[in-house]
Scaffold this motif. Structure first.
Motif, PDB file in Angstrom:
ATOM      1  N   GLY A   1     -44.398   8.565  50.076  1.00 23.88           N
ATOM      2  CA  GLY A   1     -43.730   9.043  50.662  1.00 23.88           C
ATOM      3  C   GLY A   1     -42.504   8.223  50.476  1.00 23.88           C
ATOM      4  O   GLY A   1     -42.575   7.146  49.398  1.00 23.88           O
ATOM      5  N   THR A   2     -41.253   8.086  51.168  1.00 21.43           N
ATOM      6  CA  THR A   2     -40.758   6.954  51.545  1.00 21.43           C
ATOM      7  C   THR A   2     -40.768   5.403  52.286  1.00 21.43           C
ATOM      8  O   THR A   2     -41.583   5.375  52.579  1.00 21.43           O
ATOM      9  CB  THR A   2     -38.812   7.226  52.402  1.00 21.43           C
ATOM     10  OG1 THR A   2     -38.623   8.458  52.065  1.00 21.43           O
ATOM     11  CG2 THR A   2     -37.877   6.228  51.934  1.00 21.43           C
ATOM     12  N   ILE A   3     -41.459   4.197  50.962  1.00 20.61           N
ATOM     13  CA  ILE A   3     -41.755   3.477  51.522  1.00 20.61           C
ATOM     14  C   ILE A   3     -41.181   2.195  51.645  1.00 20.61           C
ATOM     15  O   ILE A   3     -40.136   1.640  50.482  1.00 20.61           O
ATOM     16  CB  ILE A   3     -42.811   2.854  50.092  1.00 20.61           C
ATOM     17  CG1 ILE A   3     -44.066   3.517  50.180  1.00 20.61           C
ATOM     18  CG2 ILE A   3     -43.378   1.381  50.962  1.00 20.61           C
ATOM     19  CD1 ILE A   3     -44.630   4.757  51.229  1.00 20.61           C
ATOM     20  N   PHE A   4     -40.433   1.277  52.760  1.00 23.55           N
ATOM     21  CA  PHE A   4     -39.677   0.194  52.964  1.00 23.55           C
ATOM     22  C   PHE A   4     -40.318  -0.942  52.484  1.00 23.55           C
ATOM     23  O   PHE A   4     -41.717  -1.039  52.792  1.00 23.55           O
ATOM     24  CB  PHE A   4     -39.211   0.614  54.346  1.00 23.55           C
ATOM     25  CG  PHE A   4     -38.377   1.498  54.425  1.00 23.55           C
ATOM     26  CD1 PHE A   4     -38.442   3.006  55.302  1.00 23.55           C
ATOM     27  CD2 PHE A   4     -36.984   1.663  54.053  1.00 23.55           C
ATOM     28  CE1 PHE A   4     -38.159   4.108  55.990  1.00 23.55           C
ATOM     29  CE2 PHE A   4     -36.044   2.833  54.676  1.00 23.55           C
ATOM     30  CZ  PHE A   4     -36.731   4.126  54.764  1.00 23.55           C
ATOM     31  N   SER A   5     -39.164  -1.748  52.210  1.00 23.75           N
ATOM     32  CA  SER A   5     -39.550  -3.659  51.901  1.00 23.75           C
ATOM     33  C   SER A   5     -38.682  -4.428  53.004  1.00 23.75           C
ATOM     34  O   SER A   5     -37.785  -3.916  53.381  1.00 23.75           O
ATOM     35  CB  SER A   5     -39.583  -3.822  50.788  1.00 23.75           C
ATOM     36  OG  SER A   5     -40.405  -3.218  49.488  1.00 23.75           O
ATOM     37  N   PRO A   6     -39.070  -5.776  53.903  1.00 28.12           N
ATOM     38  CA  PRO A   6     -41.174  -5.975  53.378  1.00 28.12           C
ATOM     39  C   PRO A   6     -41.692  -4.931  53.948  1.00 28.12           C
ATOM     40  O   PRO A   6     -41.310  -4.308  55.430  1.00 28.12           O
ATOM     41  CB  PRO A   6     -40.842  -6.902  53.680  1.00 28.12           C
ATOM     42  CG  PRO A   6     -39.743  -7.698  54.758  1.00 28.12           C
ATOM     43  CD  PRO A   6     -38.691  -6.249  54.192  1.00 28.12           C
TER      44      PRO A   6
ATOM     45  N   HIS B   1     -46.465   1.470  62.403  1.00 30.72           N
ATOM     46  CA  HIS B   1     -47.251   1.658  61.168  1.00 30.72           C
ATOM     47  C   HIS B   1     -47.397   2.355  60.688  1.00 30.72           C
ATOM     48  O   HIS B   1     -47.673   3.844  61.893  1.00 30.72           O
ATOM     49  CB  HIS B   1     -48.321   1.464  62.728  1.00 30.72           C
ATOM     50  CG  HIS B   1     -48.301  -0.232  62.964  1.00 30.72           C
ATOM     51  ND1 HIS B   1     -49.335  -1.108  61.627  1.00 30.72           N
ATOM     52  CD2 HIS B   1     -48.260  -1.321  63.842  1.00 30.72           C
ATOM     53  CE1 HIS B   1     -49.109  -2.576  62.283  1.00 30.72           C
ATOM     54  NE2 HIS B   1     -49.038  -2.607  63.689  1.00 30.72           N
ATOM     55  N   PHE B   2     -48.807   3.063  59.686  1.00 30.39           N
ATOM     56  CA  PHE B   2     -48.704   4.267  59.228  1.00 30.39           C
ATOM     57  C   PHE B   2     -50.533   4.309  59.253  1.00 30.39           C
ATOM     58  O   PHE B   2     -50.644   2.868  58.540  1.00 30.39           O
ATOM     59  CB  PHE B   2     -48.298   4.691  57.798  1.00 30.39           C
ATOM     60  CG  PHE B   2     -46.700   4.845  58.075  1.00 30.39           C
ATOM     61  CD1 PHE B   2     -46.086   3.781  58.539  1.00 30.39           C
ATOM     62  CD2 PHE B   2     -45.964   6.322  58.666  1.00 30.39           C
ATOM     63  CE1 PHE B   2     -44.861   4.180  58.465  1.00 30.39           C
ATOM     64  CE2 PHE B   2     -44.934   5.999  59.039  1.00 30.39           C
ATOM     65  CZ  PHE B   2     -44.151   5.223  58.826  1.00 30.39           C
TER      66      PHE B   2
ATOM     67  N   GLN C   1     -42.103  11.161  55.474  1.00 30.65           N
ATOM     68  CA  GLN C   1     -43.191  10.792  56.106  1.00 30.65           C
ATOM     69  C   GLN C   1     -43.962  10.155  55.433  1.00 30.65           C
ATOM     70  O   GLN C   1     -43.805  10.927  53.954  1.00 30.65           O
ATOM     71  CB  GLN C   1     -43.459  11.815  56.453  1.00 30.65           C
ATOM     72  CG  GLN C   1     -44.652  11.320  58.270  1.00 30.65           C
ATOM     73  CD  GLN C   1     -44.606  10.507  59.004  1.00 30.65           C
ATOM     74  OE1 GLN C   1     -44.037   9.294  58.498  1.00 30.65           O
ATOM     75  NE2 GLN C   1     -44.404  11.108  60.338  1.00 30.65           N
ATOM     76  N   VAL C   2     -44.327   9.098  55.423  1.00 34.37           N
ATOM     77  CA  VAL C   2     -45.589   7.941  54.854  1.00 34.37           C
ATOM     78  C   VAL C   2     -47.029   9.015  54.601  1.00 34.37           C
ATOM     79  O   VAL C   2     -47.301   9.217  55.773  1.00 34.37           O
ATOM     80  CB  VAL C   2     -45.876   6.512  55.340  1.00 34.37           C
ATOM     81  CG1 VAL C   2     -47.107   6.042  54.251  1.00 34.37           C
ATOM     82  CG2 VAL C   2     -43.859   6.110  55.022  1.00 34.37           C
TER      83      VAL C   2
ATOM     84  N   LYS D   1     -46.975   0.795  42.041  1.00 34.08           N
ATOM     85  CA  LYS D   1     -47.508   1.668  42.575  1.00 34.08           C
ATOM     86  C   LYS D   1     -48.441   2.355  44.167  1.00 34.08           C
ATOM     87  O   LYS D   1     -48.831   3.186  44.419  1.00 34.08           O
ATOM     88  CB  LYS D   1     -49.166   1.607  41.730  1.00 34.08           C
ATOM     89  CG  LYS D   1     -48.746   1.920  40.422  1.00 34.08           C
ATOM     90  CD  LYS D   1     -50.268   2.103  39.873  1.00 34.08           C
ATOM     91  CE  LYS D   1     -50.778   1.880  38.267  1.00 34.08           C
ATOM     92  NZ  LYS D   1     -50.767   1.973  37.913  1.00 34.08           N
ATOM     93  N   ASN D   2     -47.809   1.444  44.739  1.00 37.81           N
ATOM     94  CA  ASN D   2     -48.110   1.515  46.716  1.00 37.81           C
ATOM     95  C   ASN D   2     -49.434   2.002  46.499  1.00 37.81           C
ATOM     96  O   ASN D   2     -49.820   2.925  47.447  1.00 37.81           O
ATOM     97  CB  ASN D   2     -47.423   2.041  47.221  1.00 37.81           C
ATOM     98  CG  ASN D   2     -45.493   1.981  47.137  1.00 37.81           C
ATOM     99  OD1 ASN D   2     -45.150   0.966  47.553  1.00 37.81           O
ATOM    100  ND2 ASN D   2     -44.696   2.916  46.133  1.00 37.81           N
TER     101      ASN D   2
END
Length: 117
Positions: free
Chosen positions: A26-31, A105-106, A1-2, A75-76
């Motif tokens: 957490g797991t960050i997707f792009s784009p 959305h987070f 979870q983000v 670094k997000n």
């Protein structure tokens, strides 16, 4: 979870500056698009500024020329440099992360910015 964690809010005088920071984990997707929104008492949440992975930015008219959004993809993190603050900028500021393809959305928990006149 983000998870999104904001920092940097506070009380500042009219014309002053503040810098908000937000770190995503957490797991960050792009784009993706990172951004800042704000909500004043009795009002709806409104966009302040957003920035894409490739650095494209979008600002609300009310903050153009005063606020600058930036991000560090490695670094997000996303920052919002706020200069020439006005009492009308008083609000809770929320960090946002949008996964473009997944349409998820987070939100962060919010940080209060108060500008005294």
């Amino acid at each position: 979870q983000v998870q999104l964690v904001e920092s940097g809010g506070g009380l500042v005088q009219n014309g002053g500056s503040l810098r908000l920071s937000c770190a995503a984990s957490g797991t960050i997707f792009s784009p993706n698009v990172m951004g800042w929104y704000r909500q004043a008492p009795g009002k709806g949440r409104e966009l302040v500024a957003t920035i894409t992975n490739d650095g494209s930015t979008n600002y609300a008219d009310s903050v153009k020329g005063r606020f600058t959004i930036s991000r560090d993809n490695a670094k997000n993190t996303v920052d919002l440099q706020m200069n020439m603050l006005k009492p009308d900028d008083t609000a809770a500021y929320f960090c946002n992360l949008l996964f473009v393809y997944q349409l998820n959305h987070f939100w962060g928990q919010g940080t209060q910015v108060t500008v005294s006149s």
